[in-house]
Design a protein around this motif. Structure first.
Motif, PDB file in Angstrom:
ATOM      1  N   ILE A  25      48.117  -7.698  60.692  1.00  0.00           N
ATOM      2  CA  ILE A  25      49.334  -8.577  60.692  1.00  0.00           C
ATOM      3  C   ILE A  25      50.218  -8.216  61.738  1.00  0.00           C
ATOM      4  O   ILE A  25      50.571  -6.961  62.173  1.00  0.00           O
ATOM      5  CB  ILE A  25      49.962  -7.911  59.437  1.00  0.00           C
ATOM      6  N   ALA A  26      50.673  -9.134  62.487  1.00  0.00           N
ATOM      7  CA  ALA A  26      51.624  -9.218  63.625  1.00  0.00           C
ATOM      8  C   ALA A  26      52.779  -8.904  63.044  1.00  0.00           C
ATOM      9  O   ALA A  26      53.317  -9.569  62.029  1.00  0.00           O
ATOM     10  CB  ALA A  26      51.627 -10.136  64.478  1.00  0.00           C
ATOM     11  N   ILE A  27      53.882  -8.107  63.643  1.00  0.00           N
ATOM     12  CA  ILE A  27      55.122  -7.881  63.250  1.00  0.00           C
ATOM     13  C   ILE A  27      56.105  -8.455  64.284  1.00  0.00           C
ATOM     14  O   ILE A  27      56.374  -8.368  65.212  1.00  0.00           O
ATOM     15  CB  ILE A  27      55.479  -6.302  62.914  1.00  0.00           C
ATOM     16  N   ALA A  28      57.048  -9.623  63.475  1.00  0.00           N
ATOM     17  CA  ALA A  28      57.750 -10.247  64.351  1.00  0.00           C
ATOM     18  C   ALA A  28      59.142 -10.225  63.746  1.00  0.00           C
ATOM     19  O   ALA A  28      59.892 -11.272  63.697  1.00  0.00           O
ATOM     20  CB  ALA A  28      57.134 -11.915  64.535  1.00  0.00           C
ATOM     21  N   VAL A  29      59.428  -9.174  63.151  1.00  0.00           N
ATOM     22  CA  VAL A  29      60.930  -8.967  62.602  1.00  0.00           C
ATOM     23  C   VAL A  29      62.043  -8.515  63.675  1.00  0.00           C
ATOM     24  O   VAL A  29      61.721  -7.687  64.127  1.00  0.00           O
ATOM     25  CB  VAL A  29      60.757  -8.143  61.533  1.00  0.00           C
ATOM     26  N   PRO A  30      63.183  -9.189  63.888  1.00  0.00           N
ATOM     27  CA  PRO A  30      64.086  -9.086  64.789  1.00  0.00           C
ATOM     28  C   PRO A  30      64.615  -7.558  64.363  1.00  0.00           C
ATOM     29  O   PRO A  30      64.712  -7.429  63.257  1.00  0.00           O
ATOM     30  CB  PRO A  30      65.060  -9.875  64.821  1.00  0.00           C
ATOM     31  N   LEU A  55      53.601   2.982  55.004  1.00  0.00           N
ATOM     32  CA  LEU A  55      53.815   1.890  53.810  1.00  0.00           C
ATOM     33  C   LEU A  55      54.953   0.977  54.009  1.00  0.00           C
ATOM     34  O   LEU A  55      55.929   1.440  54.505  1.00  0.00           O
ATOM     35  CB  LEU A  55      53.972   2.576  52.522  1.00  0.00           C
ATOM     36  N   ILE A  56      54.771  -0.079  54.149  1.00  0.00           N
ATOM     37  CA  ILE A  56      55.746  -1.306  54.372  1.00  0.00           C
ATOM     38  C   ILE A  56      56.085  -2.300  53.400  1.00  0.00           C
ATOM     39  O   ILE A  56      55.031  -2.715  52.817  1.00  0.00           O
ATOM     40  CB  ILE A  56      55.467  -2.046  55.785  1.00  0.00           C
ATOM     41  N   LEU A  57      57.111  -2.403  53.055  1.00  0.00           N
ATOM     42  CA  LEU A  57      57.645  -3.449  51.986  1.00  0.00           C
ATOM     43  C   LEU A  57      58.366  -4.616  52.665  1.00  0.00           C
ATOM     44  O   LEU A  57      59.398  -4.663  53.345  1.00  0.00           O
ATOM     45  CB  LEU A  57      58.676  -2.824  50.865  1.00  0.00           C
ATOM     46  N   GLY A  58      57.782  -5.656  52.377  1.00  0.00           N
ATOM     47  CA  GLY A  58      58.206  -6.856  53.286  1.00  0.00           C
ATOM     48  C   GLY A  58      57.396  -8.148  52.817  1.00  0.00           C
ATOM     49  O   GLY A  58      56.861  -8.142  51.899  1.00  0.00           O
ATOM     50  N   ILE A  59      57.494  -9.407  53.645  1.00  0.00           N
ATOM     51  CA  ILE A  59      57.131 -10.509  53.341  1.00  0.00           C
ATOM     52  C   ILE A  59      56.461 -10.909  54.522  1.00  0.00           C
ATOM     53  O   ILE A  59      56.565 -10.799  55.596  1.00  0.00           O
ATOM     54  CB  ILE A  59      58.176 -11.623  53.099  1.00  0.00           C
ATOM     55  N   VAL A  60      55.044 -11.440  53.971  1.00  0.00           N
ATOM     56  CA  VAL A  60      54.168 -11.950  55.200  1.00  0.00           C
ATOM     57  C   VAL A  60      53.896 -13.389  54.887  1.00  0.00           C
ATOM     58  O   VAL A  60      53.556 -13.809  54.075  1.00  0.00           O
ATOM     59  CB  VAL A  60      52.904 -11.121  54.722  1.00  0.00           C
ATOM     60  N   ASP A  61      53.880 -14.065  56.077  1.00  0.00           N
ATOM     61  CA  ASP A  61      53.349 -15.463  56.175  1.00  0.00           C
ATOM     62  C   ASP A  61      52.006 -15.244  56.435  1.00  0.00           C
ATOM     63  O   ASP A  61      51.356 -15.079  57.266  1.00  0.00           O
ATOM     64  CB  ASP A  61      54.158 -16.305  57.296  1.00  0.00           C
ATOM     65  N   SER A  62      51.355 -15.540  55.247  1.00  0.00           N
ATOM     66  CA  SER A  62      49.632 -15.341  55.137  1.00  0.00           C
ATOM     67  C   SER A  62      48.950 -16.336  56.122  1.00  0.00           C
ATOM     68  O   SER A  62      47.712 -15.872  56.717  1.00  0.00           O
ATOM     69  CB  SER A  62      49.273 -15.264  53.584  1.00  0.00           C
ATOM     70  N   ARG A  63      49.660 -17.476  56.384  1.00  0.00           N
ATOM     71  CA  ARG A  63      48.877 -18.293  57.305  1.00  0.00           C
ATOM     72  C   ARG A  63      48.676 -17.914  58.572  1.00  0.00           C
ATOM     73  O   ARG A  63      47.822 -17.884  59.453  1.00  0.00           O
ATOM     74  CB  ARG A  63      49.457 -19.804  57.197  1.00  0.00           C
ATOM     75  N   ALA A  64      49.959 -17.626  59.036  1.00  0.00           N
ATOM     76  CA  ALA A  64      49.957 -17.027  60.481  1.00  0.00           C
ATOM     77  C   ALA A  64      49.636 -15.575  60.738  1.00  0.00           C
ATOM     78  O   ALA A  64      49.746 -15.092  61.715  1.00  0.00           O
ATOM     79  CB  ALA A  64      51.366 -17.154  60.895  1.00  0.00           C
ATOM     80  N   ARG A  65      49.291 -14.824  59.576  1.00  0.00           N
ATOM     81  CA  ARG A  65      49.393 -13.304  59.321  1.00  0.00           C
ATOM     82  C   ARG A  65      50.453 -12.799  60.158  1.00  0.00           C
ATOM     83  O   ARG A  65      50.148 -11.940  61.243  1.00  0.00           O
ATOM     84  CB  ARG A  65      48.091 -13.157  60.006  1.00  0.00           C
ATOM     85  N   LEU A  67      54.350 -10.454  59.604  1.00  0.00           N
ATOM     86  CA  LEU A  67      55.343 -10.004  58.878  1.00  0.00           C
ATOM     87  C   LEU A  67      56.440 -10.748  59.347  1.00  0.00           C
ATOM     88  O   LEU A  67      57.042 -10.569  60.461  1.00  0.00           O
ATOM     89  CB  LEU A  67      55.529  -8.608  59.140  1.00  0.00           C
ATOM     90  N   VAL A  68      57.408 -11.518  58.460  1.00  0.00           N
ATOM     91  CA  VAL A  68      58.419 -12.133  58.843  1.00  0.00           C
ATOM     92  C   VAL A  68      59.690 -11.775  58.263  1.00  0.00           C
ATOM     93  O   VAL A  68      60.775 -11.951  58.579  1.00  0.00           O
ATOM     94  CB  VAL A  68      58.277 -13.811  58.258  1.00  0.00           C
ATOM     95  N   GLU A  69      59.623 -10.747  56.999  1.00  0.00           N
ATOM     96  CA  GLU A  69      60.725  -9.869  56.795  1.00  0.00           C
ATOM     97  C   GLU A  69      60.328  -8.610  56.462  1.00  0.00           C
ATOM     98  O   GLU A  69      59.430  -8.281  55.848  1.00  0.00           O
ATOM     99  CB  GLU A  69      61.342 -10.786  55.514  1.00  0.00           C
ATOM    100  N   PHE A  70      61.569  -7.677  56.642  1.00  0.00           N
ATOM    101  CA  PHE A  70      61.060  -6.296  56.388  1.00  0.00           C
ATOM    102  C   PHE A  70      62.137  -5.659  55.819  1.00  0.00           C
ATOM    103  O   PHE A  70      63.513  -5.939  56.015  1.00  0.00           O
ATOM    104  CB  PHE A  70      61.012  -5.710  57.919  1.00  0.00           C
ATOM    105  N   GLN A  71      61.819  -4.803  54.442  1.00  0.00           N
ATOM    106  CA  GLN A  71      62.917  -4.332  53.642  1.00  0.00           C
ATOM    107  C   GLN A  71      62.783  -2.758  54.067  1.00  0.00           C
ATOM    108  O   GLN A  71      63.937  -2.378  54.236  1.00  0.00           O
ATOM    109  CB  GLN A  71      62.655  -4.769  52.225  1.00  0.00           C
ATOM    110  N   SER A  72      61.854  -2.251  53.900  1.00  0.00           N
ATOM    111  CA  SER A  72      61.674  -0.893  54.074  1.00  0.00           C
ATOM    112  C   SER A  72      60.362  -0.235  54.467  1.00  0.00           C
ATOM    113  O   SER A  72      59.417  -1.007  54.243  1.00  0.00           O
ATOM    114  CB  SER A  72      62.432   0.033  53.002  1.00  0.00           C
ATOM    115  N   GLY A  73      60.473   1.283  54.918  1.00  0.00           N
ATOM    116  CA  GLY A  73      58.881   1.545  55.223  1.00  0.00           C
ATOM    117  C   GLY A  73      58.884   2.936  55.441  1.00  0.00           C
ATOM    118  O   GLY A  73      59.954   3.575  55.432  1.00  0.00           O
TER     119      GLY A  73
END
Length: 85
Positions: A25-30, A55-65, A67-73
């Motif tokens: 999963i690529a991480i693209a969260v500003p 351990l990361i809590l966030g939202i993944v765009d599964s089609r693009a693989r 991470l588009v939103e990050f809450q905590s880690g």
């Protein structure tokens, strides 16, 4: 929100998460790298700034693989302990 477990790898400005099931999963969260570097010391002298279990809590765009939103880690570094970020 998804709970993601795997190995975080940061080389330069590129962050990826290698999940326990083998997916990448690529991480693209500003602001992700800034938040990480403010709370967790990086490695010095190697190709990876970070190469640790996380351990990361966030939202993944599964089609693009992606991470588009990050809450905590939490980063787990052997011999040092756990680093929430």
């Amino acid at each position: 929100m998804h709970e993601l477990r795997g190995e975080l790898r940061v080389i330069g400005d590129n962050a990826t998460l290698l999940l326990e099931d083998g997916q990448t999963i690529a991480i693209a969260v500003p602001g992700f790298l800034e938040r990480l570097s403010e709370r967790v010391p990086c490695y010095v002298g190697g190709p990876c700034l970070y190469r640790d279990r996380v351990l990361i809590l966030g939202i993944v765009d599964s089609r693009a693989r992606l991470l588009v939103e990050f809450q905590s880690g939490t980063l787990f570094r052997e011999g040092e302990g756990d680093y929430p970020f």
